[in-house]
Enzyme design. Structure first.
Site, short mmCIF file in Angstrom:
data_model
loop_
_atom_site.label_atom_id
_atom_site.label_comp_id
_atom_site.label_asym_id
_atom_site.label_seq_id
_atom_site.Cartn_x
_atom_site.Cartn_y
_atom_site.Cartn_z
N GLN A 79 4.06 1.14 -3.88
CA GLN A 79 2.63 1.05 -3.57
C GLN A 79 2.41 -0.06 -2.55
O GLN A 79 2.03 -1.18 -2.89
CB GLN A 79 1.86 0.76 -4.86
CG GLN A 79 0.38 0.54 -4.69
CD GLN A 79 -0.41 1.81 -4.68
OE1 GLN A 79 -0.85 2.28 -5.70
NE2 GLN A 79 -0.59 2.38 -3.49
N PHE A 80 2.69 0.22 -1.26
CA PHE A 80 2.60 -0.83 -0.24
C PHE A 80 1.18 -1.36 -0.07
O PHE A 80 0.97 -2.48 0.39
CB PHE A 80 3.14 -0.32 1.10
CG PHE A 80 2.21 0.63 1.83
CD1 PHE A 80 1.28 0.15 2.73
CD2 PHE A 80 2.28 2.00 1.61
CE1 PHE A 80 0.43 1.02 3.40
CE2 PHE A 80 1.44 2.87 2.26
CZ PHE A 80 0.50 2.39 3.17
N THR A 81 0.17 -0.58 -0.47
CA THR A 81 -1.22 -1.02 -0.28
C THR A 81 -1.57 -2.23 -1.15
O THR A 81 -2.61 -2.86 -0.93
CB THR A 81 -2.21 0.12 -0.57
OG1 THR A 81 -2.04 0.58 -1.91
CG2 THR A 81 -1.98 1.29 0.39
#
Length: 207
Positions: A79-81
């Site tokens: 989940q890079f966000t």
């Protein structure tokens, strides 16, 4: 490194029309890797995720058992966000590790989890894919974790170490020794010399 850990009764990951992963009771972990993260950050989060006491024991006592204690499953989703930094109202993701570096790093985190627990109970989404993640939160119980942050610049690290050494030396000195040093400093001063404040007072007394 950041992680959102949710206690779930079930969770699934779907890509397109295909369900690629699912778990029953356990933890769903959304994991965001920073451009500055190292193996030390990964080790910290793996240890915490697997040992957090988010489950009840056999007698129903809450916050007593970890996912490993209960033989529950873990679903981990990249989940890079989570590394978002807002610029006004626009999210900026430059703090996230680039995909070409993040993917092997993320895979190594999964392998670390599997080697620390039962590999068949560690599930994954699909790195870089557009996923639909269905989470049935149990409680709800949600915990946000971040790995301990520290300076990565060698100069900053050296500066921090020197400051710590000075603090330790100060703590090691007893009060009597410190007082003697202060007394010696005062005795070395010219007894006829006065501070600026005293000079101001004396000048005010002159006609």
């Amino acid at each position: 490194m950041k992680a959102i850990i949710q206690r779930v009764t079930k969770a699934t990951v779907t890509v397109g029309e295909e369900q690629v992963s699912s778990i029953g009771r356990g933890l769903c972990v959304l994991l965001g890797i920073s451009v500055e993260d190292t193996q030390k950050d990964a080790d910290y989060l793996v240890r915490k995720i697997l040992n957090l006491r988010l489950f009840e024991d056999e007698n129903g006592r809450a916050w007593s058992k970890s996912v490993m204690d209960r033989d529950f499953e873990v679903l981990c989703v990249s989940q890079f966000t989570l590394q978002c930094i807002l610029k006004g109202n626009k999210p900026d993701f430059h703090s996230a590790m680039p995909a070409e570096l993040a993917q092997p790093f993320y895979n190594s985190i999964l392998e670390s989890m599997r080697s620390s627990y039962k590999p068949e109970l560690i599930k994954d989404g699909e790195f870089g894919a557009y996923m639909q993640v269905t989470i049935q939160n149990d409680g709800p119980v949600t915990v946000e974790l971040s790995s301990p942050s520290g300076p990565t610049d060698p100069k900053q690290l050296s500066k921090q170490e020197k400051q710590q050494q000075r603090k330790e030396k100060t703590r090691s000195k007893g009060p009597s020794e410190s007082s003697r040093e202060k007394g010696a400093q005062r005795s070395r001063q010219d007894p006829n010399a006065s501070s600026g404040a005293e000079g101001d007072v004396s000048s005010e007394r002159e006609p």
